[in-house]
Write a protein that holds these residues in place. Sequence first.
Motif, mmCIF file in Angstrom:
data_model
loop_
_atom_site.group_PDB
_atom_site.id
_atom_site.type_symbol
_atom_site.label_atom_id
_atom_site.label_comp_id
_atom_site.label_asym_id
_atom_site.label_seq_id
_atom_site.Cartn_x
_atom_site.Cartn_y
_atom_site.Cartn_z
ATOM 1 N N UNK A 103 -13.111 74.590 -17.020
ATOM 2 C CA UNK A 103 -13.812 74.022 -15.343
ATOM 3 C C UNK A 103 -15.129 73.795 -15.704
ATOM 4 N N UNK A 104 -15.873 74.322 -16.925
ATOM 5 C CA UNK A 104 -17.233 73.788 -16.939
ATOM 6 C C UNK A 104 -17.225 72.422 -17.854
ATOM 7 N N UNK A 105 -18.373 71.774 -17.568
ATOM 8 C CA UNK A 105 -18.286 70.350 -18.583
ATOM 9 C C UNK A 105 -18.274 70.712 -19.884
ATOM 10 N N UNK A 106 -17.676 69.968 -20.705
ATOM 11 C CA UNK A 106 -17.615 70.261 -22.026
ATOM 12 C C UNK A 106 -18.226 68.866 -22.809
ATOM 13 N N UNK A 107 -19.206 69.029 -23.594
ATOM 14 C CA UNK A 107 -19.845 67.880 -24.259
ATOM 15 C C UNK A 107 -19.621 68.103 -25.662
ATOM 16 N N UNK A 108 -19.267 67.149 -26.393
ATOM 17 C CA UNK A 108 -18.899 66.649 -27.952
ATOM 18 C C UNK A 108 -20.293 66.447 -28.660
ATOM 19 N N UNK A 109 -20.714 67.008 -29.361
ATOM 20 C CA UNK A 109 -21.582 66.597 -30.330
ATOM 21 C C UNK A 109 -20.985 66.425 -31.893
ATOM 22 N N UNK A 110 -20.963 64.996 -32.248
ATOM 23 C CA UNK A 110 -20.076 64.708 -33.403
ATOM 24 C C UNK A 110 -20.911 63.972 -34.361
ATOM 25 N N UNK A 111 -20.766 64.745 -35.434
ATOM 26 C CA UNK A 111 -21.292 63.998 -36.755
ATOM 27 C C UNK A 111 -20.382 63.684 -37.844
ATOM 28 N N UNK A 112 -20.363 62.917 -38.683
ATOM 29 C CA UNK A 112 -19.348 62.967 -39.906
ATOM 30 C C UNK A 112 -17.961 62.529 -39.414
ATOM 31 N N UNK A 113 -17.000 63.100 -39.878
ATOM 32 C CA UNK A 113 -15.656 62.772 -39.533
ATOM 33 C C UNK A 113 -15.050 63.514 -38.217
ATOM 34 N N UNK A 114 -14.460 62.355 -37.394
ATOM 35 C CA UNK A 114 -13.985 62.870 -36.413
ATOM 36 C C UNK A 114 -12.478 62.231 -36.064
ATOM 37 N N UNK A 115 -11.794 62.526 -37.015
ATOM 38 C CA UNK A 115 -10.600 61.474 -37.114
ATOM 39 C C UNK A 115 -9.140 62.552 -36.930
ATOM 40 N N UNK A 116 -8.192 61.960 -36.408
ATOM 41 C CA UNK A 116 -6.863 62.455 -36.231
ATOM 42 C C UNK A 116 -6.906 63.535 -35.254
ATOM 43 N N UNK A 117 -6.473 64.838 -35.467
ATOM 44 C CA UNK A 117 -6.746 65.727 -34.451
ATOM 45 C C UNK A 117 -8.255 65.696 -33.903
ATOM 46 N N UNK A 118 -9.162 65.479 -34.806
ATOM 47 C CA UNK A 118 -10.633 65.704 -34.267
ATOM 48 C C UNK A 118 -10.635 64.464 -32.993
ATOM 49 N N UNK A 119 -10.233 63.405 -33.214
ATOM 50 C CA UNK A 119 -10.227 62.309 -32.464
ATOM 51 C C UNK A 119 -9.391 62.500 -30.942
ATOM 52 N N UNK A 120 -8.455 63.495 -31.346
ATOM 53 C CA UNK A 120 -7.652 63.960 -30.213
ATOM 54 C C UNK A 120 -8.253 64.954 -29.249
ATOM 55 N N UNK A 121 -9.032 65.982 -29.944
ATOM 56 C CA UNK A 121 -9.635 67.025 -29.307
ATOM 57 C C UNK A 121 -10.827 66.278 -28.238
ATOM 58 N N UNK A 122 -11.388 65.172 -29.094
ATOM 59 C CA UNK A 122 -12.340 64.573 -28.614
ATOM 60 C C UNK A 122 -12.145 64.017 -27.026
ATOM 61 N N UNK A 123 -10.998 63.649 -26.977
ATOM 62 C CA UNK A 123 -10.272 63.059 -25.786
ATOM 63 C C UNK A 123 -10.258 63.870 -24.782
#
Length: 266
Positions: A103-123
Amino acid sequence: MGGTEHLTVERRGATLVLTMNRPEAKNALSLPLLVGLYDGWLEADADDSIRSVVLTGAGGDFCAGMDLKALAGKGMDGQQYRERMKEDPDLHWKAMLRHHRPRKPVIAAVEGYCVAGGTEILQGTDIRVAGETATFGLSEVKRALFPIGGSTVRLQRQIPRTHALEMLLTGRHYSAREALSIGLIGNVVPEGGALDKALEIAEMVNACGPLAVEAVKASVYETAEMTETEGLKSELERGWPIFATEDAKEGPKAFAEKRPPVYKRA
């Protein structure tokens, strides 16, 4: 405060910082990491003094997705966490924000690889910041796999369908600038600066009325698939009670008195 050997939890004022901490594997998803993530989301939901969450990765990477060795049946770290998975077979999907929305805003701070499951979590995150050398992509089809973390549903709702299909069907990697251009992320900063920028955004969120922030986030997601008429009705139902709160009186009063507001979630 929770955490596991692969997920660290830290308070920065009213912000809870969750750090995927398996740098030797580019923060590939393990049982301890998944359990730690889910516990982090629960902690943020349960603690009213937490107003925002920042999700990031240690060692210069965000997350390289699922541990493919484990997926191939070669074992996974953290056998002691298997009982948690048995108790809640949906835990991994909740951890990856497929079946859970904090319920709280979630802010992603991405460096380097954000692929496969990383991009899925990002969404599953709400606001996204990336260092200029970050790399994004859904490479599952290259391994004859399926991006089952929600991407075939969510991605086309978050970026134009032609871009979503290109990302899904080619498995290629995208630079931070390209990810910005198609709308996958909202900010690109110099390498190494993603966490600082995410914390800066979190501070802006934290300075706002928490009841209003949570109601706005809920309304955005609730109305996403509604018709305009249905959405406007839902918005009134969600938003109108906010005007009756003490915080809603405090905000204009503080503005008139030229002082910072003191919100009490009341």
